[in-house]
Design an enzyme around this catalytic site. Sequence first.
Site, PDB file in Angstrom:
ATOM      1  CE  LYS A 182      -1.629   2.744   2.914  1.00 46.92           C
ATOM      2  NZ  LYS A 182      -1.365   3.961   2.120  1.00 46.92           N
ATOM      3  N   GLY A 203       6.541   5.185   8.433  1.00 48.05           N
ATOM      4  CA  GLY A 203       5.807   6.445   8.443  1.00 48.05           C
ATOM      5  C   GLY A 203       5.980   7.141   9.769  1.00 48.05           C
ATOM      6  CB  SER A 204       4.061   9.862  11.292  1.00 49.42           C
ATOM      7  OG  SER A 204       2.783   9.271  11.256  1.00 49.42           O
ATOM      8  CB  THR A 205       6.334   8.430  15.983  1.00 47.09           C
ATOM      9  OG1 THR A 205       7.697   8.285  15.531  1.00 47.09           O
ATOM     10  CG2 THR A 205       6.209   7.810  17.355  1.00 47.09           C
ATOM     11  CB  ALA A 210       0.656   6.555  11.341  1.00 46.45           C
ATOM     12  N   GLY A 211       2.342   4.951  13.561  1.00 43.82           N
ATOM     13  CA  GLY A 211       2.955   3.698  14.016  1.00 43.82           C
ATOM     14  C   GLY A 211       2.345   3.213  15.320  1.00 43.82           C
ATOM     15  CD  GLU A 226      12.636   0.425   9.961  1.00 40.71           C
ATOM     16  OE1 GLU A 226      13.152   1.346  10.628  1.00 40.71           O
ATOM     17  OE2 GLU A 226      13.128  -0.699   9.869  1.00 40.71           O
ATOM     18  CB  CYS A 236      13.011   8.445   8.717  1.00 36.30           C
ATOM     19  SG  CYS A 236      13.755   7.208   7.665  1.00 36.30           S
ATOM     20  CD  GLU A 254      10.494  12.765  11.768  1.00 30.73           C
ATOM     21  OE1 GLU A 254       9.312  12.422  11.856  1.00 30.73           O
ATOM     22  OE2 GLU A 254      11.405  12.020  11.368  1.00 30.73           O
TER      23      GLU A 254
END
Length: 480
Positions: A175, A227-229, A231-232, A249, A283, A381
């Site tokens: 995706k 992706g972003s923390t 969303a992680g 990651e 990143c 970030e």
Amino acid sequence: MYEYDKFFVGGRWAAPTGSNRRDIVSPATEEVVASIPEATTADIDAAVAAARAAWDARTWRDAPVRERAQKILALADLLDGRTEDLAKRVTAEMGQPMGLSTRSQATAIHLIRSFVDALDRIVFEERRQGPSGPATVRREGVGVAAAISPWNGPFFLSVIKVVPALLAGCSVIAKPADNTPLTGYALAQAATELDLPDGVLSVIPAGREVGAHLVAQRGVDKVSFTGSTAAGRAIASVCGEQLKSVSLELGGKSAAIALDDVDLSVLVPAMVAGAFYNTGQACTALTRLVVHRSRYDEVVDAMVTAAKGMVIGDPMDLATQIGPLVSAEQRDRVERYIEIGKSEATLACGGGRPTNQAKGFFVEPTIFTDVRNDMRIAQEEIFGPVLSIIPFDGGDDEAIAIANDTAYGLHGAVFTPDAERAAHVARRVESGTFTINGYVNNPAAPFGGVKASGLGREFGAEGVEEYLEFHTINDPRASE
Ligand code: NAD
């Protein structure tokens, strides 16, 4: 103009279930460069059903690993001739400067082969003797894998998931982010020329909500996300509740440490890449530069001169070093951080929009000095071309403490000609990856983060092992 009207579902081009479309706007020209269908949860469900059927049919998963490797090498051979096309796609959709984009897509293809090389390090099956007799310890694919990648390196960050998952024998649903779908379509096109078993690969560019549906789909056994923390964390909690395997990651706020004996001819080119590579949308970016006070002014002068000398412009131009940010939204976010920085520290250069660009989401390479590590520009970030230079007065351990005083732990660097001091620092900075006197990616070695930078590793044998599960068969009555 790139135009698509289908998705790649289980190895075939399939009409979308919905009728909405999504335009992709060039961040350099603000003109529409592509149009794709908007994915729905039903498209994801069709891909998961195809992937499960392929998993249950066992053709790909039971194929000898060397056979899977041959297919993947054939994929690399096909893509070799398409590097320029891949590079142009990334540059069109997200503004990555073409020189960098060409190198980056070539590196991704190199990476495909390096995953195949890494297979030699993995023991897929062995006999072990225990007190109750022998056992066969096997490693096999974890099942149906979802590979969710972001916009900032759309091809590279998809390949580092799709390829090891396929090598492991998984069925894969890739995706890509819906604003950077074009290399996903190129990958799918190449896959049609490979004759993979039905159902083994799907590519569906989609947005967050459809991505969340993919994560929560009970037919998915493994989620690999970059992706972003934020969303992680959301993804990890769904995987936790369902007890499905997850690799993450995430973001970073990595520090480069310049010791008092730093060689500026090594530091400056590495930091120009480390801070401003991909217009700061990386990143692994080295966004904090922690410098011994005795060399502070000298380092600041050299970095400011280098930043001011960078070529900003049309990302399709091979001479361009700084392209636009990916979107107006991302530019606004970066500009908000620049305002925060102006209120916290000293703006040494940049901070505005370049005057030579009438259109596009450009921001100048920006450096803040007199930064303290507890300031927001040193802790959060930014994901744009913004570098914070932080002085330290004491010994090397003070610099290490500053580097470690962050929620993140993805990358880091030390600059010193003294190998012993470099090793001391390298071993004490809490990050998944670290570089001495440079800014590099090493596809042969595991890459990933600690703390809020993620879980699990990509690259190398460890990158393939993320998609493998152990399977032990005890056989106590066997003679051996
Ligand atoms: P993002 O987290 O918003 O989106 C990344 C991808 O995940 C996209 O494909 C998006 O559609 C999808 N997504 C978002 N929320 C989801 C959810 N809840 N469930 C399922 N899918 C979801 O990030 P972004 O803005 O696209 O990318 C920038 C971020 O990615 C930065 O914070 C950067 O540090 C991070 N990043 C990390 C690495 C790494 O290797 N550690 C590499 C590149 C980018």
